[in-house]
Scaffold this motif. Structure first.
Motif, PDB file in Angstrom:
ATOM      1  N   PRO A  11      28.979  34.515  34.941  1.00 46.38           N
ATOM      2  CA  PRO A  11      28.998  35.650  34.013  1.00 46.38           C
ATOM      3  C   PRO A  11      30.153  36.614  34.313  1.00 46.38           C
ATOM      4  O   PRO A  11      30.724  37.216  33.408  1.00 46.38           O
ATOM      5  CB  PRO A  11      27.652  36.345  34.234  1.00 46.38           C
ATOM      6  N   GLY A  12      30.505  36.717  35.584  1.00 43.70           N
ATOM      7  CA  GLY A  12      31.608  37.587  35.959  1.00 43.70           C
ATOM      8  C   GLY A  12      32.922  37.122  35.378  1.00 43.70           C
ATOM      9  O   GLY A  12      33.742  37.929  34.942  1.00 43.70           O
ATOM     10  N   ARG A  13      33.134  35.823  35.347  1.00 45.56           N
ATOM     11  CA  ARG A  13      34.360  35.282  34.748  1.00 45.56           C
ATOM     12  C   ARG A  13      34.415  35.586  33.256  1.00 45.56           C
ATOM     13  O   ARG A  13      35.461  35.964  32.738  1.00 45.56           O
ATOM     14  CB  ARG A  13      34.439  33.778  34.993  1.00 45.56           C
ATOM     15  N   PHE A  14      33.291  35.387  32.569  1.00 44.58           N
ATOM     16  CA  PHE A  14      33.264  35.669  31.138  1.00 44.58           C
ATOM     17  C   PHE A  14      33.481  37.152  30.859  1.00 44.58           C
ATOM     18  O   PHE A  14      34.202  37.525  29.936  1.00 44.58           O
ATOM     19  CB  PHE A  14      31.947  35.200  30.511  1.00 44.58           C
ATOM     20  N   ALA A  15      32.872  38.007  31.652  1.00 43.04           N
ATOM     21  CA  ALA A  15      33.050  39.450  31.481  1.00 43.04           C
ATOM     22  C   ALA A  15      34.484  39.858  31.775  1.00 43.04           C
ATOM     23  O   ALA A  15      35.074  40.683  31.070  1.00 43.04           O
ATOM     24  CB  ALA A  15      32.084  40.215  32.383  1.00 43.04           C
ATOM     25  N   PHE A  16      35.075  39.278  32.800  1.00 43.81           N
ATOM     26  CA  PHE A  16      36.458  39.582  33.155  1.00 43.81           C
ATOM     27  C   PHE A  16      37.408  39.116  32.054  1.00 43.81           C
ATOM     28  O   PHE A  16      38.315  39.851  31.646  1.00 43.81           O
ATOM     29  CB  PHE A  16      36.814  38.931  34.494  1.00 43.81           C
ATOM     30  N   ILE A  17      37.196  37.913  31.539  1.00 47.86           N
ATOM     31  CA  ILE A  17      38.028  37.403  30.439  1.00 47.86           C
ATOM     32  C   ILE A  17      37.859  38.281  29.208  1.00 47.86           C
ATOM     33  O   ILE A  17      38.832  38.609  28.527  1.00 47.86           O
ATOM     34  CB  ILE A  17      37.681  35.928  30.138  1.00 47.86           C
ATOM     35  N   GLY A  18      36.642  38.693  28.916  1.00 50.81           N
ATOM     36  CA  GLY A  18      36.407  39.590  27.783  1.00 50.81           C
ATOM     37  C   GLY A  18      37.110  40.927  27.958  1.00 50.81           C
ATOM     38  O   GLY A  18      37.648  41.489  26.993  1.00 50.81           O
ATOM     39  N   VAL A  83      39.073  50.533  33.605  1.00 53.89           N
ATOM     40  CA  VAL A  83      37.742  50.648  34.233  1.00 53.89           C
ATOM     41  C   VAL A  83      36.887  49.403  33.973  1.00 53.89           C
ATOM     42  O   VAL A  83      36.285  48.869  34.920  1.00 53.89           O
ATOM     43  CB  VAL A  83      37.029  51.952  33.797  1.00 53.89           C
ATOM     44  N   PRO A  84      36.801  48.858  32.744  1.00 50.77           N
ATOM     45  CA  PRO A  84      36.021  47.626  32.566  1.00 50.77           C
ATOM     46  C   PRO A  84      36.563  46.431  33.350  1.00 50.77           C
ATOM     47  O   PRO A  84      35.782  45.629  33.873  1.00 50.77           O
ATOM     48  CB  PRO A  84      36.087  47.363  31.054  1.00 50.77           C
ATOM     49  N   ILE A  85      37.891  46.327  33.449  1.00 57.47           N
ATOM     50  CA  ILE A  85      38.457  45.215  34.224  1.00 57.47           C
ATOM     51  C   ILE A  85      38.058  45.344  35.691  1.00 57.47           C
ATOM     52  O   ILE A  85      37.611  44.373  36.311  1.00 57.47           O
ATOM     53  CB  ILE A  85      39.990  45.169  34.054  1.00 57.47           C
ATOM     54  N   VAL A  86      38.203  46.538  36.242  1.00 62.42           N
ATOM     55  CA  VAL A  86      37.826  46.756  37.644  1.00 62.42           C
ATOM     56  C   VAL A  86      36.321  46.570  37.832  1.00 62.42           C
ATOM     57  O   VAL A  86      35.876  45.970  38.819  1.00 62.42           O
ATOM     58  CB  VAL A  86      38.281  48.159  38.114  1.00 62.42           C
ATOM     59  N   ALA A  87      35.529  47.053  36.883  1.00 60.09           N
ATOM     60  CA  ALA A  87      34.071  46.916  36.995  1.00 60.09           C
ATOM     61  C   ALA A  87      33.650  45.447  36.952  1.00 60.09           C
ATOM     62  O   ALA A  87      32.764  45.028  37.711  1.00 60.09           O
ATOM     63  CB  ALA A  87      33.377  47.708  35.893  1.00 60.09           C
ATOM     64  N   GLY A  91      31.812  43.671  39.932  1.00 59.58           N
ATOM     65  CA  GLY A  91      30.514  43.036  39.703  1.00 59.58           C
ATOM     66  C   GLY A  91      30.490  41.607  40.196  1.00 59.58           C
ATOM     67  O   GLY A  91      29.489  41.132  40.741  1.00 59.58           O
ATOM     68  N   THR A  92      31.608  40.898  40.010  1.00 61.29           N
ATOM     69  CA  THR A  92      31.703  39.529  40.498  1.00 61.29           C
ATOM     70  C   THR A  92      31.786  39.504  42.021  1.00 61.29           C
ATOM     71  O   THR A  92      31.145  38.681  42.671  1.00 61.29           O
ATOM     72  CB  THR A  92      32.949  38.842  39.905  1.00 61.29           C
ATOM     73  N   LYS A  93      32.548  40.411  42.582  1.00 63.29           N
ATOM     74  CA  LYS A  93      32.752  40.431  44.041  1.00 63.29           C
ATOM     75  C   LYS A  93      31.490  40.874  44.784  1.00 63.29           C
ATOM     76  O   LYS A  93      31.093  40.266  45.763  1.00 63.29           O
ATOM     77  CB  LYS A  93      33.909  41.356  44.374  1.00 63.29           C
ATOM     78  N   LYS A  94      30.860  41.952  44.295  1.00 63.30           N
ATOM     79  CA  LYS A  94      29.692  42.518  44.993  1.00 63.30           C
ATOM     80  C   LYS A  94      28.384  41.850  44.583  1.00 63.30           C
ATOM     81  O   LYS A  94      27.413  41.889  45.321  1.00 63.30           O
ATOM     82  CB  LYS A  94      29.589  44.020  44.715  1.00 63.30           C
ATOM     83  N   GLY A  95      28.333  41.303  43.355  1.00 59.39           N
ATOM     84  CA  GLY A  95      27.109  40.686  42.875  1.00 59.39           C
ATOM     85  C   GLY A  95      26.092  41.665  42.329  1.00 59.39           C
ATOM     86  O   GLY A  95      24.993  41.292  41.968  1.00 59.39           O
ATOM     87  N   ASN A  96      26.444  42.928  42.232  1.00 52.88           N
ATOM     88  CA  ASN A  96      25.548  43.960  41.711  1.00 52.88           C
ATOM     89  C   ASN A  96      25.857  44.195  40.235  1.00 52.88           C
ATOM     90  O   ASN A  96      26.477  45.180  39.859  1.00 52.88           O
ATOM     91  CB  ASN A  96      25.724  45.252  42.515  1.00 52.88           C
ATOM     92  N   TRP A  97      25.401  43.272  39.381  1.00 48.96           N
ATOM     93  CA  TRP A  97      25.757  43.344  37.968  1.00 48.96           C
ATOM     94  C   TRP A  97      25.034  44.437  37.213  1.00 48.96           C
ATOM     95  O   TRP A  97      25.513  44.883  36.183  1.00 48.96           O
ATOM     96  CB  TRP A  97      25.522  41.990  37.295  1.00 48.96           C
ATOM     97  N   MET A  99      24.595  47.569  37.987  1.00 51.47           N
ATOM     98  CA  MET A  99      25.403  48.785  38.016  1.00 51.47           C
ATOM     99  C   MET A  99      26.773  48.564  37.369  1.00 51.47           C
ATOM    100  O   MET A  99      27.194  49.327  36.510  1.00 51.47           O
ATOM    101  CB  MET A  99      25.600  49.273  39.449  1.00 51.47           C
ATOM    102  N   TRP A 100      27.472  47.495  37.765  1.00 55.87           N
ATOM    103  CA  TRP A 100      28.849  47.302  37.299  1.00 55.87           C
ATOM    104  C   TRP A 100      28.913  46.925  35.820  1.00 55.87           C
ATOM    105  O   TRP A 100      29.868  47.291  35.130  1.00 55.87           O
ATOM    106  CB  TRP A 100      29.559  46.266  38.161  1.00 55.87           C
ATOM    107  N   ALA A 101      27.925  46.206  35.319  1.00 56.75           N
ATOM    108  CA  ALA A 101      27.910  45.889  33.889  1.00 56.75           C
ATOM    109  C   ALA A 101      27.700  47.155  33.067  1.00 56.75           C
ATOM    110  O   ALA A 101      28.316  47.334  32.013  1.00 56.75           O
ATOM    111  CB  ALA A 101      26.821  44.865  33.580  1.00 56.75           C
TER     112      ALA A 101
END
Length: 130
Positions: A11-18, A83-87, A91-97, A99-101
């Motif tokens: 999901p982190g990859r899809f969110a990052f690509i989005g 901010v969304p790119i960093v978030a 989210g992918t790095k920390k696994g805390n989706w 909050m970051w989502a």
């Protein structure tokens, strides 16, 4: 959190690509407004007895340097794009989706509203033509 590595990364990859697609589309839209604003340099003067040489359309409606520059740079580029790119990355790095989502979503919505305001400010000078 009990989630597997794939449950976090996919999901982190899809969110990052989005977020990257959002960045490209937002900048492309602002650049198109910039090119449209450059075509208004040959507009004539507005006939007004108190301001006979006033231009019909504002000359500097460029979203990057004109009246809406602060909203464009802070609201759209920093809050709505970076901010969304960093978030998504965090989210992918920390696994805390959870909050970051939420951070990415709120920042993206703020950026969209700011982009709409930039379009409005850039286009308000053209209302007399339509």
């Amino acid at each position: 959190t009990g989630e597997s590595d794939d449950e976090v990364k996919v999901p982190g990859r899809f969110a990052f690509i989005g977020s990257i697609v959002n960045a490209v589309c937002s900048i492309a839209a602002a650049v198109s407004v910039t090119f449209a604003s450059n075509s208004l340099s040959q507009v004539g003067a507005w006939y007004d007895l108190t301001h006979p040489t006033q231009s019909i359309a504002a000359v500097n409606i460029n979203p990057f340097t004109g009246d809406a520059a602060m909203i464009m740079w802070i609201g759209v580029i920093v809050i709505g794009i970076l901010v969304p790119i960093v978030a998504c990355f965090m989210g992918t790095k920390k696994g805390n989706w959870k909050m970051w989502a939420a951070v990415a979503l709120i920042a993206a919505v703020i950026g969209v509203v700011c982009l709409r305001v930039v379009f409005y400010i850039s286009g308000v000078h053209l209302f007399m033509f339509y």
